[in-house]
Structures are given as structure tokens and as C-alpha cells.
Design a protein around this motif. Sequence first.
Motif, PDB file in Angstrom:
ATOM      1  N   LEU A 239       4.441 -11.711  60.291  1.00 47.52           N
ATOM      2  CA  LEU A 239       4.366 -12.308  58.329  1.00 47.52           C
ATOM      3  C   LEU A 239       2.828 -12.681  59.150  1.00 47.52           C
ATOM      4  O   LEU A 239       3.022 -14.473  60.152  1.00 47.52           O
ATOM      5  N   LYS A 240       2.908 -12.788  57.897  1.00 49.70           N
ATOM      6  CA  LYS A 240       1.036 -14.516  57.979  1.00 49.70           C
ATOM      7  C   LYS A 240       1.918 -14.937  57.148  1.00 49.70           C
ATOM      8  O   LYS A 240       1.966 -14.492  55.700  1.00 49.70           O
ATOM      9  N   ALA A 241       2.550 -16.402  57.493  1.00 49.51           N
ATOM     10  CA  ALA A 241       3.292 -17.632  56.026  1.00 49.51           C
ATOM     11  C   ALA A 241       2.261 -18.267  55.320  1.00 49.51           C
ATOM     12  O   ALA A 241       1.396 -19.182  56.300  1.00 49.51           O
ATOM     13  N   PRO A 242       3.107 -17.661  54.200  1.00 53.23           N
ATOM     14  CA  PRO A 242       1.914 -18.514  53.136  1.00 53.23           C
ATOM     15  C   PRO A 242       1.312 -19.859  53.121  1.00 53.23           C
ATOM     16  O   PRO A 242       0.838 -20.721  52.382  1.00 53.23           O
ATOM     17  N   CYS A 243       3.009 -20.594  53.281  1.00 54.27           N
ATOM     18  CA  CYS A 243       2.925 -21.453  53.464  1.00 54.27           C
ATOM     19  C   CYS A 243       2.452 -22.693  54.600  1.00 54.27           C
ATOM     20  O   CYS A 243       1.979 -23.805  54.349  1.00 54.27           O
ATOM     21  N   CYS A 244       2.034 -22.223  55.892  1.00 56.26           N
ATOM     22  CA  CYS A 244       1.785 -22.955  56.465  1.00 56.26           C
ATOM     23  C   CYS A 244       0.469 -22.146  57.734  1.00 56.26           C
ATOM     24  O   CYS A 244       0.193 -22.386  58.573  1.00 56.26           O
ATOM     25  N   ASP A 245       0.256 -20.547  57.220  1.00 61.75           N
ATOM     26  CA  ASP A 245      -0.571 -20.127  57.803  1.00 61.75           C
ATOM     27  C   ASP A 245       0.042 -20.086  60.004  1.00 61.75           C
ATOM     28  O   ASP A 245      -1.117 -19.102  59.709  1.00 61.75           O
ATOM     29  N   LYS A 246       1.442 -19.814  59.381  1.00 63.15           N
ATOM     30  CA  LYS A 246       1.883 -19.539  60.824  1.00 63.15           C
ATOM     31  C   LYS A 246       1.699 -17.369  60.845  1.00 63.15           C
ATOM     32  O   LYS A 246       2.661 -17.745  59.874  1.00 63.15           O
ATOM     33  N   LEU A 247       2.341 -17.350  62.706  1.00 59.29           N
ATOM     34  CA  LEU A 247       2.479 -15.576  62.500  1.00 59.29           C
ATOM     35  C   LEU A 247       3.891 -15.788  63.656  1.00 59.29           C
ATOM     36  O   LEU A 247       4.411 -16.433  64.444  1.00 59.29           O
ATOM     37  N   TYR A 248       5.355 -15.059  62.311  1.00 54.21           N
ATOM     38  CA  TYR A 248       6.576 -15.768  62.970  1.00 54.21           C
ATOM     39  C   TYR A 248       6.684 -13.968  62.386  1.00 54.21           C
ATOM     40  O   TYR A 248       6.401 -12.791  61.548  1.00 54.21           O
ATOM     41  N   SER A 249       7.312 -13.330  63.387  1.00 53.03           N
ATOM     42  CA  SER A 249       8.535 -11.760  63.476  1.00 53.03           C
ATOM     43  C   SER A 249       9.503 -11.826  61.954  1.00 53.03           C
ATOM     44  O   SER A 249       8.867 -10.375  61.311  1.00 53.03           O
ATOM     45  N   CYS A 250       9.391 -13.013  61.810  1.00 57.54           N
ATOM     46  CA  CYS A 250      10.144 -12.384  60.271  1.00 57.54           C
ATOM     47  C   CYS A 250      10.902 -14.268  59.626  1.00 57.54           C
ATOM     48  O   CYS A 250      10.138 -14.798  60.155  1.00 57.54           O
ATOM     49  N   ARG A 251      11.085 -13.878  58.441  1.00 59.83           N
ATOM     50  CA  ARG A 251      10.864 -15.239  57.643  1.00 59.83           C
ATOM     51  C   ARG A 251      12.081 -16.285  58.303  1.00 59.83           C
ATOM     52  O   ARG A 251      12.506 -17.336  58.286  1.00 59.83           O
ATOM     53  N   LEU A 252      13.569 -15.203  59.164  1.00 62.03           N
ATOM     54  CA  LEU A 252      14.522 -16.320  59.357  1.00 62.03           C
ATOM     55  C   LEU A 252      14.179 -17.017  60.978  1.00 62.03           C
ATOM     56  O   LEU A 252      14.254 -18.027  60.576  1.00 62.03           O
ATOM     57  N   CYS A 253      13.339 -15.993  62.016  1.00 62.35           N
ATOM     58  CA  CYS A 253      12.313 -16.706  62.460  1.00 62.35           C
ATOM     59  C   CYS A 253      11.556 -18.094  62.612  1.00 62.35           C
ATOM     60  O   CYS A 253      11.704 -19.412  63.030  1.00 62.35           O
ATOM     61  N   HIS A 254      10.996 -18.161  61.083  1.00 56.15           N
ATOM     62  CA  HIS A 254      10.351 -19.297  60.322  1.00 56.15           C
ATOM     63  C   HIS A 254      10.861 -19.967  60.124  1.00 56.15           C
ATOM     64  O   HIS A 254      11.030 -21.098  60.945  1.00 56.15           O
ATOM     65  N   ASP A 255      11.862 -19.892  59.027  1.00 54.53           N
ATOM     66  CA  ASP A 255      12.754 -20.877  58.643  1.00 54.53           C
ATOM     67  C   ASP A 255      13.369 -21.563  60.023  1.00 54.53           C
ATOM     68  O   ASP A 255      13.933 -22.265  59.460  1.00 54.53           O
ATOM     69  N   ASN A 256      13.857 -20.964  61.120  1.00 56.73           N
ATOM     70  CA  ASN A 256      15.019 -21.943  62.094  1.00 56.73           C
ATOM     71  C   ASN A 256      13.596 -22.020  62.883  1.00 56.73           C
ATOM     72  O   ASN A 256      15.002 -23.641  63.574  1.00 56.73           O
ATOM     73  N   SER A 257      12.459 -22.415  62.728  1.00 58.26           N
ATOM     74  CA  SER A 257      11.296 -22.910  63.640  1.00 58.26           C
ATOM     75  C   SER A 257      10.826 -24.293  62.406  1.00 58.26           C
ATOM     76  O   SER A 257      10.102 -24.920  63.213  1.00 58.26           O
ATOM     77  N   GLU A 258      10.706 -24.153  61.192  1.00 59.42           N
ATOM     78  CA  GLU A 258       9.830 -24.795  60.389  1.00 59.42           C
ATOM     79  C   GLU A 258      10.785 -26.109  60.288  1.00 59.42           C
ATOM     80  O   GLU A 258      11.889 -25.716  59.652  1.00 59.42           O
ATOM     81  N   ASP A 259      10.593 -26.703  59.232  1.00 64.66           N
ATOM     82  CA  ASP A 259      11.131 -27.322  58.260  1.00 64.66           C
ATOM     83  C   ASP A 259      10.559 -27.226  56.704  1.00 64.66           C
ATOM     84  O   ASP A 259      11.151 -27.930  55.790  1.00 64.66           O
ATOM     85  N   HIS A 260      10.566 -25.957  56.476  1.00 62.23           N
ATOM     86  CA  HIS A 260      10.702 -25.707  55.205  1.00 62.23           C
ATOM     87  C   HIS A 260      10.968 -23.906  55.234  1.00 62.23           C
ATOM     88  O   HIS A 260      10.498 -23.730  56.232  1.00 62.23           O
ATOM     89  N   LEU A 261      10.921 -23.291  54.145  1.00 60.36           N
ATOM     90  CA  LEU A 261      11.108 -21.991  53.833  1.00 60.36           C
ATOM     91  C   LEU A 261      10.269 -21.096  53.278  1.00 60.36           C
ATOM     92  O   LEU A 261       9.427 -21.613  52.834  1.00 60.36           O
ATOM     93  N   LEU A 262      10.316 -19.990  54.242  1.00 55.25           N
ATOM     94  CA  LEU A 262       8.893 -19.321  53.662  1.00 55.25           C
ATOM     95  C   LEU A 262       9.502 -18.144  52.926  1.00 55.25           C
ATOM     96  O   LEU A 262      10.733 -17.425  52.843  1.00 55.25           O
TER      97      LEU A 262
END
Length: 261
Positions: free
Chosen positions: A29-52
Motif C-alpha cells: 500500500l502507498k500510504a496517503p499520509c506519508c507516501d511510504k510503501l507498506y505491506s499493510c496498515r498494521l505494518c505502517h502503524d507499527n513503524s510510524e507515529d500516525h495511523l494509516l
Amino acid sequence: MAASAREDGARGQAQGRRGCEHYDRGCRLKAPCCDKLYSCRLCHDNSEDHLLDRFKVKEVQCINCEKIQRAQQTCEECSTLFGEYYCSMCHLFDKDKKQYHCENCGICRIGPKEDFFHCLKCNLCLTINLQGKHKCIENVSRQNCPICLEDIHTSRIVAHVLPCGHLLHRTCYEEMLKEGYRCPLCMHSAFDMTRYWRQLDDEVAHTPMPSEYQNMTVDILCNDCNGKSTVQFHILGMKCNICESYNTAQSGGCRTSVDQQ
């Protein structure tokens, strides 16, 4: 970040797994909040200081050809299947687990759909065997699990409905039973304790109290029926006169027959 995502994808494929530990999928997924690529929202949320926000995802990257494209089920460049199941609203890609999108929940649930119904008052999908047989609490799924304090409504862990109507994560419920038998919110018995109460009846009958306690009574409040009783005091437990539960709490001081004269 893209290089790291490629390395993670390569490791996952080498191990026979696509995607991540949470989902099997052929895209990131290309996160619209930070333009980073993550396999899923959970992976994103575990690595960032905001939620996808899953609903705002517009683009994905194919794990094979790495083309970034609009969110869809199949890669427009190399025809890689991103997910056996795909929801265009939640942007959920995964193996086929008989998932379905519940309009009332607002998210996807693991099915099959015919085995579940949506309780409008609880605001949650429940197994069909609970239809008309559970105690409703309005919007109960919008509360956090009282044990782990994490969200229940959007959790990937199945919710367990207690007889009192409160919800716990299934895993939290199983852990709770190792330490006790009561709902952590209202203290109601978490399952049918009738068999255990009858065993306690037998123990009480075979454990007479010393003579100075035999005429002692106490006021109790039952956690199971919310009734009030005046019962004979016993060290092993005090039985509700209304529903015969031992899940009770003393609500007044002890009295003897002399005190009551």
C-alpha cells in the motif's frame, strides 16, 4: 524505504510467503499520509507515529514488477494477483477466508457471511447462533477490550461475547479464565457456573461452621442477578437466595440472631 520494502518482499517470497505476517498479498500500500510503501496498515502503524487510513488508499505497488498503480485486484503491468480477496472500500488484500464487507460495521469481516448477522444495537457482527440469545449493550464493540485495552471493533482477533453482553478479545478471554471466572467490567460470571455452584453446595454442607458462627447472617449482593439477600454466613461462600449463585459480595455487616432481637 522502497529498497527496504523490496528486501522484505524478497525475504517473504523466499520463505514462501507474500506480503507480511498479517496478510498474504501481492502488493504494498502507498500510504496517503506519508507516501511510504507498506505491506499493510498494521505494518505502517507499527513503524510510524500516525495511523494509516485504509479508506484513503489510492495506489499500490506490485511486489513483482514494482509498478505503482491505482488500487485494484490484479497488476495492470504483469497480471500478478494482489489478493484472492479484495475489497475496494477497505483496500484489503488477502487469501480467501470467505471475507465479506459489512456495511454496518464499515469494514471487512472473516466469514462466511451466512454464519454471521449484524446486531444493530451492539453494532457488531456476531455468530448466527447468538441471534436473539445475547444481551445487547449499545455500541459495545466501540469500547476497548477491558483486559488488553486495545480496540475490539477493528481487531483481527475474534471478539468473545460474555453472558453480561460485554466483549473481550477471544485470546484475552482464554487468558482471563486461567485466573478467574468473572467479567472484569461488571463481575458477572463469564460462563455458566451451575455445575461448580452445585459442587460448592456439597462442600458447604460438609464444612460446618463453629458454633459461634452458626446463627450469623449477612446481607449480600449477587453479581449475577443483581439481587439482594440475607443469608447465613459461611467462610466458603454465601449463596444468593434468588439465583443460587455464589458470585456474591457482602453488602453489610454480620449479625447474629441475638443482634436481630
